[in-house]
Scaffold this active site. Structure first.
Site, PDB file in Angstrom:
ATOM      1  N   CYS A  88     -28.062 -26.947 -30.415  1.00  0.00           N
ATOM      2  CA  CYS A  88     -27.323 -26.050 -31.313  1.00  0.00           C
ATOM      3  C   CYS A  88     -27.747 -26.210 -32.775  1.00  0.00           C
ATOM      4  O   CYS A  88     -27.461 -25.346 -33.595  1.00  0.00           O
ATOM      5  CB  CYS A  88     -25.824 -26.287 -31.185  1.00  0.00           C
ATOM      6  SG  CYS A  88     -25.255 -26.245 -29.493  1.00  0.00           S
ATOM      7  N   ASN A 102     -19.949 -20.166 -27.657  1.00  0.00           N
ATOM      8  CA  ASN A 102     -20.996 -21.047 -28.171  1.00  0.00           C
ATOM      9  C   ASN A 102     -22.347 -20.571 -27.624  1.00  0.00           C
ATOM     10  O   ASN A 102     -22.602 -20.673 -26.427  1.00  0.00           O
ATOM     11  CB  ASN A 102     -20.705 -22.482 -27.724  1.00  0.00           C
ATOM     12  CG  ASN A 102     -21.725 -23.476 -28.250  1.00  0.00           C
ATOM     13  OD1 ASN A 102     -22.763 -23.101 -28.767  1.00  0.00           O
ATOM     14  ND2 ASN A 102     -21.417 -24.755 -28.091  1.00  0.00           N
ATOM     15  N   HIS A 124     -21.609 -23.805 -37.189  1.00  0.00           N
ATOM     16  CA  HIS A 124     -21.896 -23.606 -35.761  1.00  0.00           C
ATOM     17  C   HIS A 124     -20.601 -23.185 -35.059  1.00  0.00           C
ATOM     18  O   HIS A 124     -19.540 -23.766 -35.284  1.00  0.00           O
ATOM     19  CB  HIS A 124     -22.434 -24.919 -35.179  1.00  0.00           C
ATOM     20  CG  HIS A 124     -22.584 -24.913 -33.698  1.00  0.00           C
ATOM     21  ND1 HIS A 124     -23.069 -23.834 -33.007  1.00  0.00           N
ATOM     22  CD2 HIS A 124     -22.319 -25.862 -32.759  1.00  0.00           C
ATOM     23  CE1 HIS A 124     -23.093 -24.121 -31.714  1.00  0.00           C
ATOM     24  NE2 HIS A 124     -22.637 -25.340 -31.534  1.00  0.00           N
TER      25      HIS A 124
HETATM   26  O1  UT7 Z   1     -22.456 -27.005 -29.308  1.00  0.00           O
HETATM   27  C1  UT7 Z   1     -22.047 -28.297 -29.087  1.00  0.00           C
HETATM   28  C2  UT7 Z   1     -21.420 -28.422 -27.761  1.00  0.00           C
HETATM   29  N1  UT7 Z   1     -20.111 -28.623 -27.499  1.00  0.00           N
HETATM   30  C3  UT7 Z   1     -18.966 -28.624 -28.239  1.00  0.00           C
HETATM   31  O2  UT7 Z   1     -18.901 -28.443 -29.399  1.00  0.00           O
HETATM   32  C4  UT7 Z   1     -17.730 -28.926 -27.478  1.00  0.00           C
HETATM   33  C5  UT7 Z   1     -16.868 -29.966 -28.121  1.00  0.00           C
HETATM   34  N2  UT7 Z   1     -15.669 -30.173 -27.361  1.00  0.00           N
HETATM   35  C6  UT7 Z   1     -14.671 -29.259 -27.264  1.00  0.00           C
HETATM   36  O3  UT7 Z   1     -14.778 -28.187 -27.829  1.00  0.00           O
HETATM   37  C7  UT7 Z   1     -13.435 -29.631 -26.499  1.00  0.00           C
HETATM   38  O4  UT7 Z   1     -13.478 -30.986 -26.166  1.00  0.00           O
HETATM   39  C8  UT7 Z   1     -13.245 -28.796 -25.199  1.00  0.00           C
HETATM   40  C9  UT7 Z   1     -12.920 -27.347 -25.570  1.00  0.00           C
HETATM   41  C10 UT7 Z   1     -14.491 -28.846 -24.344  1.00  0.00           C
HETATM   42  C11 UT7 Z   1     -12.068 -29.343 -24.394  1.00  0.00           C
HETATM   43  O5  UT7 Z   1     -10.906 -29.366 -25.179  1.00  0.00           O
HETATM   44  P1  UT7 Z   1     -10.006 -30.671 -25.250  1.00  0.00           P
HETATM   45  O6  UT7 Z   1      -8.837 -30.340 -26.086  1.00  0.00           O
HETATM   46  O7  UT7 Z   1     -10.881 -31.800 -25.683  1.00  0.00           O
HETATM   47  O8  UT7 Z   1      -9.537 -30.802 -23.768  1.00  0.00           O
HETATM   48  P2  UT7 Z   1      -9.738 -32.023 -22.783  1.00  0.00           P
HETATM   49  O9  UT7 Z   1     -11.175 -32.189 -22.426  1.00  0.00           O
HETATM   50  O10 UT7 Z   1      -9.040 -33.184 -23.384  1.00  0.00           O
HETATM   51  O11 UT7 Z   1      -8.972 -31.510 -21.521  1.00  0.00           O
HETATM   52  C12 UT7 Z   1      -7.587 -31.291 -21.509  1.00  0.00           C
HETATM   53  C13 UT7 Z   1      -7.159 -30.777 -20.140  1.00  0.00           C
HETATM   54  C14 UT7 Z   1      -7.768 -31.540 -18.981  1.00  0.00           C
HETATM   55  O12 UT7 Z   1      -6.779 -31.695 -18.010  1.00  0.00           O
HETATM   56  P3  UT7 Z   1      -6.062 -33.113 -17.806  1.00  0.00           P
HETATM   57  O13 UT7 Z   1      -7.182 -34.058 -17.458  1.00  0.00           O
HETATM   58  O14 UT7 Z   1      -5.418 -33.414 -19.118  1.00  0.00           O
HETATM   59  O15 UT7 Z   1      -5.122 -32.826 -16.688  1.00  0.00           O
HETATM   60  C15 UT7 Z   1      -8.828 -30.593 -18.447  1.00  0.00           C
HETATM   61  O16 UT7 Z   1      -9.037 -30.745 -17.067  1.00  0.00           O
HETATM   62  O17 UT7 Z   1      -7.581 -29.399 -19.990  1.00  0.00           O
HETATM   63  C16 UT7 Z   1      -8.234 -29.260 -18.733  1.00  0.00           C
HETATM   64  N3  UT7 Z   1      -9.222 -28.194 -18.847  1.00  0.00           N
HETATM   65  C17 UT7 Z   1      -8.926 -26.886 -18.644  1.00  0.00           C
HETATM   66  N4  UT7 Z   1      -7.789 -26.266 -18.323  1.00  0.00           N
HETATM   67  C18 UT7 Z   1      -7.821 -24.922 -18.208  1.00  0.00           C
HETATM   68  C19 UT7 Z   1     -10.530 -28.297 -19.157  1.00  0.00           C
HETATM   69  N5  UT7 Z   1     -11.097 -27.085 -19.153  1.00  0.00           N
HETATM   70  C20 UT7 Z   1     -10.123 -26.198 -18.844  1.00  0.00           C
HETATM   71  C21 UT7 Z   1     -10.101 -24.794 -18.701  1.00  0.00           C
HETATM   72  N6  UT7 Z   1      -8.945 -24.202 -18.401  1.00  0.00           N
HETATM   73  N7  UT7 Z   1     -11.203 -24.021 -18.884  1.00  0.00           N
END
Ligand code: UT7
Length: 329
Positions: free
Chosen positions: A116, A286, A256
């Protein structure tokens, strides 16, 4: 930065494929919902390349527009850099494929891999080559078709990504304009947080790698999130310092577009009001290397910058990497 001759953006263009996948569409594919996606990421929809479209096809559309706004023909181009992690093929490079499509016979061409951050890395590379007089102009493109390496059964990643391309033509500009500074960096120790494991020389494609889904993006979202918030802050401070500018000098902030919460944390740190920030993560998600140029070009097309404005670009991504730049429009 010791400026030998001022280099800046003299043309720009963008392209996103026609097909749109909305959050409602995603709800039919994996166990997710619009409320989760919007509140956690700010994303509402993403554009997806048609089956016959490869990265060079997206790049081509953006390049044609960039050449048009620069008032240049492809034959005049001296250098083409395509930043991508989803090249058409390992080789020939996407830049060489594009060179042929454009008919840019005089141009040297190569791909650059910094995920990215690739577009900012690409502009920094071209800027250096142009400043020294090695070349007089360059086409720099950020283009990716992440849909081709996304596992649409994995809700942790599939809602996050989209396809697109953004292009700029760089050339000499009048004194006081153009690039003032760059800050590029890498933290290779964090490489395993965001990766595509198979298909390279470490783990060549095999039936097993396909079964194990190792040709898809793997991401530790939480850890990448922490890295992102940290380096968006430090890279921004460093690139402003190198440019001899303060945060109050920023007229337009082009981050970004990965997650609205990461963008908001950077805006808070910079004390920036929303009208000084370009946000289009809701429409495109993204798009990796295409993300910063899509935001920059969209802002230019909307007439959001005027001559003399100070613009700050900053991104982060796989590698792990980051890249920031301050330029005067
Ligand atoms: O370009 C560079 C690449 N990447 C990034 O910039 C991504 C950086 N990271 C993020 O943007 C965030 O970490 C995410 C958007 C990927 C995830 O958000 P988060 O607030 O960090 O959520 P989390 O990973 O802590 O997950 C929270 C919960 C989990 O459930 P449990 O384990 O708490 O029961 C996930 O399983 O949300 C769940 N979850 C979803 N639920 C519904 C993960 N993806 C989804 C989804 N829909 N699509």
């Amino acid at each position: 930065m010791n400026t030998i001759r001022p280099i800046g953006i003299i043309g720009y263009g963008k392209y996103v494929p026609e097909r749109i996948l909305t959050n409602a569409d995603m709800e039919k594919m994996v166990e997710t919902n619009d409320e989760w996606i919007v509140s956690r990421t700010g994303i509402r929809e993403r554009h997806i390349a048609a089956p016959e479209q490869a990265t060079s096809d997206l790049a081509y559309e953006a390049a044609v527009q960039a050449l048009k706004t620069a008032g240049m023909s492809a034959e005049d181009l001296e250098l083409i850099i395509v930043a991508t992690i989803t090249p058409d093929t390992f080789f020939p490079s996407t830049a060489c494929i594009l060179q042929d499509k454009l008919g840019a016979k005089k141009a040297a061409a190569f791909d650059l891999s910094a995920a990215c951050s690739g577009f900012v890395y690409g502009m920094a590379t071209a800027n250096g080559m142009l400043q020294t007089g090695m070349y007089n102009n360059a086409l720099v493109i950020g283009a990716d078709a992440l849909s081709r390496i996304t596992d649409y059964t994995d809700r942790n990643t599939c809602v996050l990504f989209g396809d697109g391309a953004g292009a700029v033509v760089l050339g000499e500009v009048s004194p006081g304009r153009g690039f003032l500074s760059f800050d590029l960096g890498a933290e290779g120790s964090g490489g395993s947080l965001l990766k595509l494991e198979a298909g390279g020389s470490r783990l060549p494609a095999s039936e097993e790698t396909i079964q194990d889904k190792k040709h898809y993006i793997y991401m530790n979202g939480r850890e990448v999130f922490k890295f992102a918030v940290r380096v968006m802050g430090t890279a921004t401070e460093e690139v402003l310092r190198k440019a001899g500018k303060g945060k109050e000098d920023i007229d337009l902030f082009v981050p970004h577009q990965a997650n609205i919460r990461i963008i908001q944390s950077a805006m808070q740190r910079l004390d920036l009001p929303e009208e000084k920030c370009v946000i289009n993560v809701d429409k495109y998600a993204n798009t990796s290397a295409a993300s910063i140029p899509l935001a920059l070009v969209e802002a230019a097309e909307e007439g959001r910058m005027k001559e003399g404005d100070t613009i700050l670009l900053v991104g982060f991504g796989g590698g792990l990497t980051w890249g920031a730049s301050v330029l005067v429009w």
